[in-house]
Design an enzyme around this catalytic site. Structure first.
Site, PDB file in Angstrom:
ATOM      1  N   HIS A 126       0.815  -1.217   0.000  1.00 12.43           N
ATOM      2  CA  HIS A 126       0.000   0.000   0.000  1.00 12.43           C
ATOM      3  C   HIS A 126       0.849   1.268   0.000  1.00 12.43           C
ATOM      4  CE1 HIS A 126       0.402  -0.093   4.530  1.00 12.43           C
ATOM      5  NE2 HIS A 126       0.410   1.213   4.352  1.00 12.43           N
TER       6      HIS A 126
ATOM      7  N   ASP B 197       0.168  -7.654   1.584  1.00 13.90           N
ATOM      8  CA  ASP B 197       0.572  -6.250   1.622  1.00 13.90           C
ATOM      9  C   ASP B 197       2.088  -6.094   1.645  1.00 13.90           C
ATOM     10  OD1 ASP B 197       0.066  -3.546   1.472  1.00 13.90           O
ATOM     11  OD2 ASP B 197      -0.120  -3.262   3.624  1.00 13.90           O
TER      12      ASP B 197
ATOM     13  N   GLY C 260       3.640   6.667   8.264  1.00 11.21           N
ATOM     14  CA  GLY C 260       5.010   6.766   7.781  1.00 11.21           C
ATOM     15  C   GLY C 260       5.850   5.580   8.191  1.00 11.21           C
ATOM     16  N   ASN C 261       5.395   4.807   9.190  1.00 11.39           N
ATOM     17  CA  ASN C 261       6.090   3.592   9.608  1.00 11.39           C
ATOM     18  C   ASN C 261       5.819   2.414   8.676  1.00 11.39           C
ATOM     19  OD1 ASN C 261       6.013   4.675  12.856  1.00 11.39           O
ATOM     20  ND2 ASN C 261       7.778   3.484  12.177  1.00 11.39           N
ATOM     21  N   SER C 262       4.834   2.528   7.798  1.00 13.30           N
ATOM     22  CA  SER C 262       4.503   1.417   6.890  1.00 13.30           C
ATOM     23  C   SER C 262       5.739   0.925   6.165  1.00 13.30           C
ATOM     24  CB  SER C 262       3.487   1.872   5.847  1.00 13.30           C
ATOM     25  OG  SER C 262       2.181   1.703   6.288  1.00 13.30           O
TER      26      SER C 262
ATOM     27  N   LEU D  82      -5.147 -25.349   0.017  1.00 17.08           N
ATOM     28  CA  LEU D  82      -5.762 -26.588   0.473  1.00 17.08           C
ATOM     29  C   LEU D  82      -7.048 -26.899  -0.284  1.00 17.08           C
ATOM     30  CD1 LEU D  82      -5.450 -26.412   4.381  1.00 17.08           C
ATOM     31  CD2 LEU D  82      -4.304 -28.023   2.866  1.00 17.08           C
ATOM     32  N   GLY D  83      -7.748 -25.853  -0.698  1.00 19.51           N
ATOM     33  CA  GLY D  83      -9.028 -26.043  -1.362  1.00 19.51           C
ATOM     34  C   GLY D  83     -10.168 -26.243  -0.391  1.00 19.51           C
ATOM     35  N   VAL D  84     -10.173 -25.440   0.692  1.00 14.57           N
ATOM     36  CA  VAL D  84     -11.225 -25.560   1.706  1.00 14.57           C
ATOM     37  C   VAL D  84     -11.746 -24.187   2.098  1.00 14.57           C
ATOM     38  CG1 VAL D  84     -10.402 -27.733   2.682  1.00 14.57           C
ATOM     39  CG2 VAL D  84      -9.494 -25.568   3.565  1.00 14.57           C
ATOM     40  N   THR D  85     -12.992 -24.151   2.559  1.00 18.19           N
ATOM     41  CA  THR D  85     -13.571 -22.966   3.194  1.00 18.19           C
ATOM     42  C   THR D  85     -13.576 -23.226   4.693  1.00 18.19           C
ATOM     43  OG1 THR D  85     -14.997 -22.631   1.272  1.00 18.19           O
ATOM     44  CG2 THR D  85     -15.575 -21.443   3.293  1.00 18.19           C
TER      45      THR D  85
END
Length: 494
Positions: A135, A165, A240-242, A297-300
């Protein structure tokens, strides 16, 4: 305190009395050093010949002078310029609209302004590779890096991963000081940490605190496959620390500072950093492949809590509950079932969704993992071969990922039943729409089946990506919806 996420802001914000999560770049926010040999890469990447710190002692020293001196030269200031373009009605045109009537199309004039932003970064290789937050540099037309010794460079983006991010930059420099990575798995709640960055453009600022929690999921990243397993700290972190460093007491990197929880937009005791083990995986992939090779993994899933234990009559009180399984995914192929509770992966205990995301997020397609589940009180163990987002146990090609991220859509091959219902021989289904060209310029919704691009019949998802990656200028997409009659057209520029 119960945190309530109100919105995502790129800079300081004020909401009286309500706690807000912020990504905090101001206004808009291969060799890597590793401090502990316990870190294991799950695949062979371009990051070879890893070096290790000879010191591993997180006991608080009398002061942080030596640690600060070690870290500060490796942390850089990042400034960005982004041109924001738009259109507006020239002055005096309202009269002509009144004269010709509301149906008259008033002429538009293009306008633009330059938005400036700032953040931090950390040098991870002596020849100019720098890690920061996505970001901080997202959509930037110009990125300037200022080193601790005040040298200034123009940076280019090697790659970025919105799901974590994290972004990797490159400047043309040599013999730079390099941060040493620590094993974030070994970080303990309560140990001393330092946050180093450039809050409010105050270069090379060091603050101290402790690790307040691990594996925090604060739902701030809006990507479909976001990984949030933040290290939480009370070290003072501000806009500003990002992209700056979160280190242990001896100055080894344990995380990249990314977000804060605050009622004012400034420090109020809660900061969040991406763990260094995830960072190492992301930047290694970005350098080697230009894209993150993430296993699925292919899971919800959802975290097991007291309410879930009661409603599902579970025989275990912690772990990750499987709500759904992709019929072509790794879990289905291995024999896992809906309502299984994942309790460990590769003998690492799993207590939450964030835990599982972090563990699997450090693996690549084709990697094998051992998953232990609790099924109705009985424990079962499965060996799975992870897949990529398309369900294949192979590495993902960068062009495909680039074009889909630019469009802001996720797609899959439309199944035969769906195609038969809409009367089409082939096509790809849009399964999700995120920030990107499609969302910005059309009202397309998930479930749209793309059948043609500029009169070219689309055969499958790979065919669509191959066509789109070479497109420039105006594009016309044709397709249908399963629940609405007729053919729909969406036009936009690439």
């Amino acid at each position: 305190m119960n945190f309530k996420k109100i919105a995502i802001y790129f800079g300081a914000a004020f909401l009286g009395g309500v706690c807000t999560f912020l990504l905090f770049g101001v206004n808009q926010s291969a060799i890597f050093n590793v401090a502990d040999k316990a870190i294991e890469q799950s695949q062979t990447t371009g990051i070879q010949q890893v070096t290790y710190s000879s010191v591993r002692n997180n006991t608080a020293p009398a002061d942080f002078v030596e640690a600060s001196a070690k870290v500060m030269p490796t942390v850089v200031h990042i400034a960005t310029k982004t041109t924001v373009r738009g259109s507006s009605t020239p002055p005096g045109m309202d009269f002509w609209q009144d004269f010709f009537g509301p149906g008259w199309q008033m002429p538009q004039q293009e306008r633009s302004n330059v938005r400036q932003g700032a953040g931090s970064g950390v040098i991870v290789r002596a020849n100019g590779y720098i890690v920061t937050n996505n970001h901080v540099i997202k959509d930037a037309d110009e990125i300037t890096v200022t080193l601790h010794d005040q040298q200034v460079f123009t940076a280019k983006v090697v790659g970025a991963d919105p799901n974590t991010d994290i972004a990797l930059l490159k400047i043309e420099a040599d013999s730079l000081p390099v941060i040493t990575f620590a094993n974030s798995d070994d970080v303990r709640v309560g140990e001393w940490v330092l946050a180093v960055g450039n809050p409010f453009n105050l270069n090379s600022t060091v603050t101290a605190g402790i690790v307040s929690a691990k594996g925090r999921n604060i739902n701030i990243l809006q990507q479909k496959y976001a990984i949030e397993a933040f290290i939480q700290t009370d070290a003072a972190i501000n806009p500003g620390n990002s992209g700056g460093a979160l280190t242990n007491a001896v100055g080894d990197l344990i995380g990249i500072n990314t977000a804060i929880a605050s009622p004012t937009g400034s420090y109020s005791g809660y900061g969040f950093a991406v763990p260094s083990n995830i960072v190492l995986k992301i930047i290694s992939d970005l350098k080697e492949y230009g894209v993150v090779q993430r296993g699925f993994l292919g899971v919800t899933i959802r975290t097991v809590d007291a309410e879930l234990v009661k409603s599902k009559s579970l025989k275990v009180r912690k772990g990750v509950f499987i709500d759904g399984i992709n019929p072509t995914g790794a879990a289905e192929k291995a024999g896992m079932k809906i309502e299984d509770v994942i309790v460990s992966v590769d003998n690492i205990e799993v207590n939450s969704v964030a835990d599982l995301q972090e563990i699997i997020g450090r693996r690549a397609p084709g990697d094998q993992v051992t998953v232990r589940v609790n099924r109705s009180g009985n424990e079962k163990t499965f060996t799975l071969t992870l897949t990529n987002q398309e369900g294949k146990a192979s590495l993902t090609e960068k062009p495909t990922v680039d074009v889909l991220q630019n469009l802001g859509i996720s797609i899959k091959n439309a199944d035969e039943k769906t195609l038969k219902a809409v009367g089409k021989p082939s096509g790809v289904e849009v399964t999700a729409i995120q920030s990107g060209v499609v969302q910005k310029h059309t009202n397309m919704r998930p479930g749209f089946i793309i059948t043609k691009v500029d009169n070219t019949v689309i055969k499958n998802a790979d065919h669509f990506a191959e066509i789109m990656k070479n497109k420039t200028g105006g594009v016309m997409i044709e397709g249908v919806y399963g629940d609405v009659p007729g053919v729909f057209y969406y036009a936009f520029g690439m």
